[in-house]
Write a protein that holds these residues in place. Sequence first.
Motif, mmCIF file in Angstrom:
data_model
loop_
_atom_site.group_PDB
_atom_site.id
_atom_site.type_symbol
_atom_site.label_atom_id
_atom_site.label_comp_id
_atom_site.label_asym_id
_atom_site.label_seq_id
_atom_site.Cartn_x
_atom_site.Cartn_y
_atom_site.Cartn_z
ATOM 1 N N LEU A 1 16.150 16.060 63.469
ATOM 2 C CA LEU A 1 17.284 16.918 63.195
ATOM 3 C C LEU A 1 18.417 16.579 64.136
ATOM 4 C CD1 LEU A 1 17.652 19.393 65.518
ATOM 5 C CD2 LEU A 1 15.456 20.009 64.550
ATOM 6 N N SER A 2 19.609 16.966 63.740
ATOM 7 C CA SER A 2 20.769 16.847 64.617
ATOM 8 C C SER A 2 21.588 18.122 64.507
ATOM 9 C CB SER A 2 21.619 15.627 64.256
ATOM 10 O OG SER A 2 22.190 15.781 62.974
ATOM 11 N N VAL A 3 22.260 18.458 65.605
ATOM 12 C CA VAL A 3 23.129 19.632 65.666
ATOM 13 C C VAL A 3 24.491 19.158 66.134
ATOM 14 C CG1 VAL A 3 23.508 21.886 66.718
ATOM 15 C CG2 VAL A 3 21.180 21.140 66.192
ATOM 16 N N GLN A 4 25.542 19.614 65.458
ATOM 17 C CA GLN A 4 26.892 19.148 65.749
ATOM 18 C C GLN A 4 27.814 20.312 66.088
ATOM 19 O OE1 GLN A 4 28.702 16.997 62.490
ATOM 20 N NE2 GLN A 4 30.752 17.479 63.192
ATOM 21 N N LEU A 5 28.614 20.142 67.134
ATOM 22 C CA LEU A 5 29.675 21.077 67.490
ATOM 23 C C LEU A 5 30.942 20.268 67.691
ATOM 24 C CD1 LEU A 5 27.816 23.323 70.082
ATOM 25 C CD2 LEU A 5 28.377 23.915 67.724
ATOM 26 N N GLY A 6 32.078 20.789 67.245
ATOM 27 C CA GLY A 6 33.310 20.034 67.383
ATOM 28 C C GLY A 6 34.527 20.928 67.357
ATOM 29 N N ARG A 7 35.683 20.288 67.585
ATOM 30 C CA ARG A 7 36.943 21.026 67.588
ATOM 31 C C ARG A 7 38.070 20.127 67.105
ATOM 32 N NH1 ARG A 7 41.494 23.095 69.465
ATOM 33 N NH2 ARG A 7 41.619 25.268 70.113
ATOM 34 N N LEU A 8 38.962 20.693 66.288
ATOM 35 C CA LEU A 8 40.176 19.986 65.897
ATOM 36 C C LEU A 8 41.094 19.905 67.108
ATOM 37 C CD1 LEU A 8 40.955 21.624 62.441
ATOM 38 C CD2 LEU A 8 40.260 19.273 62.837
ATOM 39 N N LEU A 9 41.695 18.733 67.320
ATOM 40 C CA LEU A 9 42.624 18.543 68.428
ATOM 41 C C LEU A 9 44.072 18.490 67.956
ATOM 42 C CD1 LEU A 9 40.667 15.824 70.423
ATOM 43 C CD2 LEU A 9 40.659 18.301 70.777
ATOM 44 N N GLY A 10 44.263 18.266 66.681
ATOM 45 C CA GLY A 10 45.600 18.173 66.096
ATOM 46 C C GLY A 10 45.471 18.013 64.601
ATOM 47 N N ASP A 11 46.559 17.612 63.957
ATOM 48 C CA ASP A 11 46.529 17.454 62.508
ATOM 49 C C ASP A 11 45.592 16.335 62.065
ATOM 50 O OD1 ASP A 11 48.313 19.520 62.153
ATOM 51 O OD2 ASP A 11 50.068 18.203 62.143
ATOM 52 N N PHE A 12 45.432 15.289 62.891
ATOM 53 C CA PHE A 12 44.663 14.129 62.464
ATOM 54 C C PHE A 12 43.501 13.779 63.387
ATOM 55 C CE2 PHE A 12 49.089 13.412 61.045
ATOM 56 C CZ PHE A 12 48.879 13.477 59.692
ATOM 57 N N SER A 13 43.311 14.489 64.472
ATOM 58 C CA SER A 13 42.278 14.101 65.434
ATOM 59 C C SER A 13 41.314 15.237 65.712
ATOM 60 C CB SER A 13 42.906 13.617 66.745
ATOM 61 O OG SER A 13 43.677 14.645 67.330
ATOM 62 N N ARG A 14 40.103 14.847 66.124
ATOM 63 C CA ARG A 14 39.072 15.829 66.430
ATOM 64 C C ARG A 14 38.087 15.247 67.438
ATOM 65 N NH1 ARG A 14 37.065 18.509 62.739
ATOM 66 N NH2 ARG A 14 35.134 18.965 63.815
ATOM 67 N N PHE A 15 37.334 16.122 68.093
ATOM 68 C CA PHE A 15 36.309 15.714 69.043
ATOM 69 C C PHE A 15 35.027 16.463 68.700
ATOM 70 C CE2 PHE A 15 33.966 16.192 73.035
ATOM 71 C CZ PHE A 15 33.831 14.864 73.388
ATOM 72 N N ASP A 16 33.917 15.726 68.558
ATOM 73 C CA ASP A 16 32.621 16.318 68.216
ATOM 74 C C ASP A 16 31.566 15.854 69.202
ATOM 75 O OD1 ASP A 16 33.059 17.542 65.391
ATOM 76 O OD2 ASP A 16 33.902 15.537 65.224
ATOM 77 N N VAL A 17 30.549 16.690 69.373
ATOM 78 C CA VAL A 17 29.369 16.327 70.157
ATOM 79 C C VAL A 17 28.149 16.600 69.284
ATOM 80 C CG1 VAL A 17 27.988 16.799 72.204
ATOM 81 C CG2 VAL A 17 30.483 16.859 72.351
ATOM 82 N N THR A 18 27.287 15.584 69.154
ATOM 83 C CA THR A 18 26.083 15.705 68.322
ATOM 84 C C THR A 18 24.849 15.500 69.181
ATOM 85 O OG1 THR A 18 27.245 14.862 66.375
ATOM 86 C CG2 THR A 18 24.852 14.788 66.326
ATOM 87 N N TYR A 19 23.898 16.413 69.040
ATOM 88 C CA TYR A 19 22.594 16.260 69.686
ATOM 89 C C TYR A 19 21.592 15.837 68.626
ATOM 90 C CZ TYR A 19 18.080 17.250 71.692
ATOM 91 O OH TYR A 19 16.773 17.131 72.115
ATOM 92 N N LEU A 20 20.785 14.794 68.925
ATOM 93 C CA LEU A 20 19.811 14.256 67.974
ATOM 94 C C LEU A 20 18.418 14.306 68.580
ATOM 95 C CD1 LEU A 20 19.013 12.476 65.420
ATOM 96 C CD2 LEU A 20 19.374 10.516 66.930
ATOM 97 N N LEU A 21 17.462 14.770 67.807
ATOM 98 C CA LEU A 21 16.052 14.740 68.185
ATOM 99 C C LEU A 21 15.293 14.090 67.039
ATOM 100 C CD1 LEU A 21 13.803 15.505 70.184
ATOM 101 C CD2 LEU A 21 13.602 17.682 68.959
#
Length: 194
Positions: free
Chosen positions: A108-128
């Motif tokens: 499984l994987s779990v993802q959390l992220g945030r929009l930084l602007g109209d075209f950019s974003r930052f995500d962090v994914t944990y994988l097991l």
Amino acid sequence: EEATIRPRTGEDKVDIVIQGREANRNEIQVGGGVSGLDGAFFSGSYATRNFLGRGEILQTYFQLGGRATRYSISFIEPWFLGRPYTAGFSLFKRTTEYANFEQGGEGLSVQLGRLLGDFSRFDVTYLLEDVTYTDSRNNVSRSTTSSIMPVYTYDTRNNFFRPTRGFRLQLAAEYAGGALGGSNYFFKSYSNET
């Protein structure tokens, strides 16, 4: 339809309400083929960017073949708690038969992220992921990957499914092992432009 204009009491602003209807955002794909690794296979997927009319993203995928079988399902809430945060998860399972052994994996994987602007974003994914190897004598060995992957994405494409202009740049790094546990230890960096 005609827009409804409602003046705000005591303010020099108005609320304009326009009735609309969202376009269908569902896609079904079916395919098959032959590859050197997987042999003959049949695959299918379903994706919607408006699951139950709430704007959530649901994707399912399967592949059935002589040597390889894969299943996955993922769900993403693109506007978590009414803010520009993303939250989601994915479940997957796969098996591949080679000449002298079989490899199976599930996780499984779990993802959390945030929009930084109209075209950019930052995500962090944990994988097991738990992987098993079974040789021709039925000896079984296991390995576990526990990793974290930060991802930066800059995307100016005009359509998610079938873009006709724009581009997508993605930079990522994956770290496994150490304080995260598991039996695999590595660091990988990725970059992708389309």
